[in-house]
Design a protein around this motif. Structure first.
Motif, PDB file in Angstrom:
ATOM      1  N   ASP A   1      23.695 -23.657 -25.691  1.00  0.00           N
ATOM      2  CA  ASP A   1      23.038 -24.161 -24.474  1.00  0.00           C
ATOM      3  C   ASP A   1      22.000 -25.191 -24.916  1.00  0.00           C
ATOM      4  OD1 ASP A   1      22.795 -22.499 -21.439  1.00  0.00           O
ATOM      5  OD2 ASP A   1      21.628 -24.309 -21.841  1.00  0.00           O
ATOM      6  N   ILE A   2      21.656 -26.102 -24.007  1.00  0.00           N
ATOM      7  CA  ILE A   2      20.591 -27.069 -24.291  1.00  0.00           C
ATOM      8  C   ILE A   2      19.238 -26.418 -24.021  1.00  0.00           C
ATOM      9  CG2 ILE A   2      20.447 -28.090 -21.958  1.00  0.00           C
ATOM     10  CD1 ILE A   2      20.385 -30.858 -23.311  1.00  0.00           C
TER      11      ILE A   2
ATOM     12  N   ALA B   1      17.707 -20.184 -21.224  1.00  0.00           N
ATOM     13  CA  ALA B   1      18.995 -19.816 -20.606  1.00  0.00           C
ATOM     14  C   ALA B   1      19.894 -19.122 -21.627  1.00  0.00           C
ATOM     15  CB  ALA B   1      19.682 -21.065 -20.056  1.00  0.00           C
TER      16      ALA B   1
ATOM     17  N   ALA C   1      22.163 -27.036 -28.503  1.00  0.00           N
ATOM     18  CA  ALA C   1      22.787 -28.356 -28.671  1.00  0.00           C
ATOM     19  C   ALA C   1      22.931 -29.034 -27.308  1.00  0.00           C
ATOM     20  CB  ALA C   1      24.174 -28.213 -29.297  1.00  0.00           C
ATOM     21  N   ASP C   2      22.952 -30.361 -27.343  1.00  0.00           N
ATOM     22  CA  ASP C   2      23.299 -31.142 -26.152  1.00  0.00           C
ATOM     23  C   ASP C   2      24.778 -31.513 -26.298  1.00  0.00           C
ATOM     24  OD1 ASP C   2      23.687 -32.888 -24.104  1.00  0.00           O
ATOM     25  OD2 ASP C   2      22.065 -34.271 -24.650  1.00  0.00           O
TER      26      ASP C   2
ATOM     27  N   ALA D   1      26.581 -33.134 -24.400  1.00  0.00           N
ATOM     28  CA  ALA D   1      26.929 -34.462 -23.896  1.00  0.00           C
ATOM     29  C   ALA D   1      27.083 -35.456 -25.048  1.00  0.00           C
ATOM     30  CB  ALA D   1      25.870 -34.945 -22.918  1.00  0.00           C
TER      31      ALA D   1
ATOM     32  N   SER E   1      32.151 -23.918 -20.699  1.00  0.00           N
ATOM     33  CA  SER E   1      31.610 -23.483 -19.406  1.00  0.00           C
ATOM     34  C   SER E   1      30.391 -24.293 -18.980  1.00  0.00           C
ATOM     35  CB  SER E   1      31.230 -22.003 -19.502  1.00  0.00           C
ATOM     36  OG  SER E   1      30.743 -21.533 -18.287  1.00  0.00           O
TER      37      SER E   1
ATOM     38  N   ILE F   1      26.969 -29.313 -14.993  1.00  0.00           N
ATOM     39  CA  ILE F   1      25.847 -29.636 -14.096  1.00  0.00           C
ATOM     40  C   ILE F   1      26.442 -30.235 -12.825  1.00  0.00           C
ATOM     41  CG2 ILE F   1      24.083 -29.969 -15.887  1.00  0.00           C
ATOM     42  CD1 ILE F   1      24.554 -33.001 -15.647  1.00  0.00           C
TER      43      ILE F   1
ATOM     44  N   ARG G   1      25.904 -39.206 -16.813  1.00  0.00           N
ATOM     45  CA  ARG G   1      25.401 -37.908 -17.271  1.00  0.00           C
ATOM     46  C   ARG G   1      26.372 -36.772 -16.890  1.00  0.00           C
ATOM     47  NH1 ARG G   1      22.855 -35.828 -21.401  1.00  0.00           N
ATOM     48  NH2 ARG G   1      22.074 -33.774 -20.926  1.00  0.00           N
TER      49      ARG G   1
ATOM     50  N   VAL H   1      36.228 -24.270 -17.839  1.00  0.00           N
ATOM     51  CA  VAL H   1      35.740 -23.845 -16.522  1.00  0.00           C
ATOM     52  C   VAL H   1      35.534 -25.092 -15.661  1.00  0.00           C
ATOM     53  CG1 VAL H   1      33.975 -22.577 -15.267  1.00  0.00           C
ATOM     54  CG2 VAL H   1      34.658 -21.815 -17.555  1.00  0.00           C
ATOM     55  N   ALA H   2      36.487 -25.328 -14.759  1.00  0.00           N
ATOM     56  CA  ALA H   2      36.396 -26.480 -13.835  1.00  0.00           C
ATOM     57  C   ALA H   2      35.752 -25.991 -12.546  1.00  0.00           C
ATOM     58  CB  ALA H   2      37.775 -27.078 -13.620  1.00  0.00           C
ATOM     59  N   SER H   3      36.378 -26.239 -11.415  1.00  0.00           N
ATOM     60  CA  SER H   3      35.811 -25.816 -10.132  1.00  0.00           C
ATOM     61  C   SER H   3      36.847 -26.045  -9.041  1.00  0.00           C
ATOM     62  CB  SER H   3      34.568 -26.651  -9.807  1.00  0.00           C
ATOM     63  OG  SER H   3      34.147 -26.407  -8.480  1.00  0.00           O
TER      64      SER H   3
ATOM     65  N   TYR I   1      30.751 -34.947  -9.759  1.00  0.00           N
ATOM     66  CA  TYR I   1      31.166 -33.579 -10.108  1.00  0.00           C
ATOM     67  C   TYR I   1      32.660 -33.397  -9.828  1.00  0.00           C
ATOM     68  CZ  TYR I   1      30.802 -28.420 -10.239  1.00  0.00           C
ATOM     69  OH  TYR I   1      30.945 -27.083 -10.539  1.00  0.00           O
TER      70      TYR I   1
ATOM     71  N   PRO J   1      36.414 -21.775 -10.625  1.00  0.00           N
ATOM     72  CA  PRO J   1      35.608 -20.834  -9.841  1.00  0.00           C
ATOM     73  C   PRO J   1      35.409 -21.348  -8.422  1.00  0.00           C
ATOM     74  CG  PRO J   1      34.515 -21.423 -11.921  1.00  0.00           C
ATOM     75  CD  PRO J   1      35.639 -22.387 -11.710  1.00  0.00           C
ATOM     76  N   GLY J   2      35.316 -20.383  -7.501  1.00  0.00           N
ATOM     77  CA  GLY J   2      34.914 -20.705  -6.133  1.00  0.00           C
ATOM     78  C   GLY J   2      33.405 -20.652  -6.020  1.00  0.00           C
TER      79      GLY J   2
ATOM     80  N   ARG K   1      28.614 -19.674   1.988  1.00  0.00           N
ATOM     81  CA  ARG K   1      29.410 -19.712   0.757  1.00  0.00           C
ATOM     82  C   ARG K   1      30.192 -18.407   0.570  1.00  0.00           C
ATOM     83  NH1 ARG K   1      27.982 -23.149  -3.589  1.00  0.00           N
ATOM     84  NH2 ARG K   1      28.207 -21.403  -5.030  1.00  0.00           N
TER      85      ARG K   1
HETATM   86  N1  LIG Z   1      28.145 -21.424  -9.646  1.00  0.00           N
HETATM   87  C1  LIG Z   1      29.208 -21.852  -8.956  1.00  0.00           C
HETATM   88  O1  LIG Z   1      29.350 -21.606  -7.738  1.00  0.00           O
HETATM   89  C2  LIG Z   1      30.277 -22.641  -9.662  1.00  0.00           C
HETATM   90  C3  LIG Z   1      31.402 -23.010  -8.918  1.00  0.00           C
HETATM   91  C4  LIG Z   1      32.408 -23.715  -9.532  1.00  0.00           C
HETATM   92  C5  LIG Z   1      32.313 -24.043 -10.874  1.00  0.00           C
HETATM   93  N2  LIG Z   1      31.210 -23.700 -11.577  1.00  0.00           N
HETATM   94  C6  LIG Z   1      31.166 -24.102 -12.992  1.00  0.00           C
HETATM   95  O2  LIG Z   1      30.911 -22.976 -13.797  1.00  0.00           O
HETATM   96  C7  LIG Z   1      30.224 -23.388 -14.986  1.00  0.00           C
HETATM   97  C8  LIG Z   1      28.998 -22.537 -15.175  1.00  0.00           C
HETATM   98  O3  LIG Z   1      28.164 -22.749 -14.042  1.00  0.00           O
HETATM   99  P1  LIG Z   1      26.928 -21.842 -13.680  1.00  0.00           P
HETATM  100  O4  LIG Z   1      26.925 -21.676 -12.205  1.00  0.00           O
HETATM  101  O5  LIG Z   1      26.885 -20.648 -14.568  1.00  0.00           O
HETATM  102  O6  LIG Z   1      25.771 -22.870 -14.029  1.00  0.00           O
HETATM  103  P2  LIG Z   1      24.403 -22.624 -14.781  1.00  0.00           P
HETATM  104  O7  LIG Z   1      23.541 -23.806 -14.425  1.00  0.00           O
HETATM  105  O8  LIG Z   1      23.881 -21.258 -14.469  1.00  0.00           O
HETATM  106  O9  LIG Z   1      24.837 -22.693 -16.311  1.00  0.00           O
HETATM  107  C9  LIG Z   1      25.172 -23.895 -16.947  1.00  0.00           C
HETATM  108  C10 LIG Z   1      24.472 -23.934 -18.289  1.00  0.00           C
HETATM  109  O10 LIG Z   1      24.797 -25.176 -18.928  1.00  0.00           O
HETATM  110  C11 LIG Z   1      23.653 -25.577 -19.666  1.00  0.00           C
HETATM  111  N3  LIG Z   1      23.712 -27.027 -19.923  1.00  0.00           N
HETATM  112  C12 LIG Z   1      23.546 -28.025 -19.027  1.00  0.00           C
HETATM  113  N4  LIG Z   1      23.656 -29.223 -19.646  1.00  0.00           N
HETATM  114  C13 LIG Z   1      23.889 -28.969 -20.963  1.00  0.00           C
HETATM  115  C14 LIG Z   1      24.100 -29.798 -22.100  1.00  0.00           C
HETATM  116  N5  LIG Z   1      24.082 -31.130 -22.015  1.00  0.00           N
HETATM  117  N6  LIG Z   1      24.330 -29.207 -23.296  1.00  0.00           N
HETATM  118  C15 LIG Z   1      24.352 -27.843 -23.404  1.00  0.00           C
HETATM  119  N7  LIG Z   1      24.173 -27.012 -22.352  1.00  0.00           N
HETATM  120  C16 LIG Z   1      23.944 -27.561 -21.145  1.00  0.00           C
HETATM  121  C17 LIG Z   1      22.480 -25.222 -18.765  1.00  0.00           C
HETATM  122  O11 LIG Z   1      21.268 -25.151 -19.487  1.00  0.00           O
HETATM  123  C18 LIG Z   1      22.929 -23.887 -18.174  1.00  0.00           C
HETATM  124  O12 LIG Z   1      22.424 -22.780 -18.914  1.00  0.00           O
HETATM  125  C19 LIG Z   1      29.916 -24.888 -14.799  1.00  0.00           C
HETATM  126  O13 LIG Z   1      30.864 -25.646 -15.493  1.00  0.00           O
HETATM  127  C20 LIG Z   1      30.043 -25.084 -13.304  1.00  0.00           C
HETATM  128  O14 LIG Z   1      30.389 -26.401 -12.976  1.00  0.00           O
HETATM  129  C21 LIG Z   1      30.185 -22.995 -11.007  1.00  0.00           C
END
Ligand SMILES: NC(=O)c1ccc[n+]([C@@H]2O[C@H](COP(=O)([O-])OP(=O)(O)OC[C@H]3O[C@@H](n4cnc5c(N)ncnc54)[C@H](O)[C@@H]3O)[C@@H](O)[C@H]2O)c1
Length: 233
Positions: free
Chosen positions: A5-6, A10, A30-31, A33, A58, A61, A77, A108-110, A124, A154-155, A173
């Motif tokens: 994680d960045i 978290a 790590a970042d 990106a 996974s 953003i 970004r 993990v898409a969406s 997105y 994921p939904g 939702r």
């Molecule tokens: N929550 C939802 O309803 C939902 C729905 C569909 C898809 N998703 C997908 O599920 C995945 C997880 O989502 P989530 O809801 O747990 O989000 P979240 O924000 O809780 O977790 C994402 C994590 O990614 C980390 N992160 C962000 N940018 C980063 C970078 N450049 N380098 C390293 N780490 C980085 C963040 O610090 C965070 O801890 C994502 O890909 C999101 O798009 C989520």
């Protein structure tokens, strides 16, 4: 298991949840990106665990905006964090998996990469749609190397990404999908465990919605779900 994680806080939260469930995990900051971050995290996994056989992409953003509102910075970004990361982490992970006799990659898409979302989110949607396409191509390219590549969509899951939504939207939702219950991170984790396991050894290149039935619902049923009116006659 290596948690990347960045954001250190978290990552600590994630490791605590794994430890409480009886698992073992360590943190790498790590970042993703940046290609250098992707390379470094794969090296860290090999250093600490000696091999890399399962990769779950996974990180993600949100990327708001209808097309006229999209800025170049936001586009770059979101595409870098959500889409480029899965390709560049896989770039370094795949040779390690080949060395190890195979592996499983879970992206993990969406559902927002399949159909238009409740919010306007062009960057997105484009990133998540790209993940679905790249998953299929990677599955085809690396099947003979015994590397399976699958994608979860994921939904509406309640996580830190969406905890800023108000109660009305949170309820919407939850209600919109046929099951009408709130999705949790664990629902995605269970699907990922299956895709990582030997039980799914003959499954590659799939898109698996984990969405309480949202992608199965047609327009009329979505309206019924929102209105809490299930008289389909
Ligand atoms: N929550 C939802 O309803 C939902 C729905 C569909 C898809 N998703 C997908 O599920 C995945 C997880 O989502 P989530 O809801 O747990 O989000 P979240 O924000 O809780 O977790 C994402 C994590 O990614 C980390 N992160 C962000 N940018 C980063 C970078 N450049 N380098 C390293 N780490 C980085 C963040 O610090 C965070 O801890 C994502 O890909 C999101 O798009 C989520």
């Amino acid at each position: 298991m290596l948690i990347v994680d960045i954001d250190e806080a978290a990552a600590i939260t994630t490791v605590q949840a794994i430890t409480e469930a009886g698992g073992e995990a360590s943190i790498f900051i790590a970042d993703v990106a940046k290609e250098s971050g992707c390379k470094a995290l794969v090296e860290a996994a090999i250093d600490r665990y000696g091999k890399l056989d399962i990769l779950m992409n996974s990180v993600g953003i949100g990327g708001p905006g209808a097309t006229p509102d999209v800025t170049e910075d936001a586009w770059n970004r979101v595409l870098d964090v959500d889409l480029k990361s899965m390709v560049f982490i896989s770039k370094y992970a795949i040779p390690e998996m080949i060395r190890n006799g195979g592996g499983s990659i879970i992206n993990v898409a969406s559902v927002d990469g399949i159909r238009a979302a409740m919010t306007k989110n062009i960057p997105y949607a484009a990133a998540k749609g790209g993940m679905i396409a790249a998953t299929r191509a990677m599955a085809v390219h690396h099947g003979r190397e015994n590397i399976r590549v699958n994608c979860i969509a994921p939904g509406m899951i309640y996580t830190s990404m969406v905890e800023a939504v108000d109660d009305r939207r949170r309820q919407l939702r939850r209600n919109i999908a046929p099951l009408g219950t709130e999705g949790r991170a664990e629902d995605i984790a269970m699907a990922a465990i299956f895709l990582a396991s030997e039980e799914s050894r003959w499954i590659t290149g799939i898109l698996l919605p984990v969405d309480a039935g949202l992608m199965a619902a047609g327009p009329q049923s979505l309206i019924n779900n929102i209105l809490d009116d299930y008289d389909y006659v």
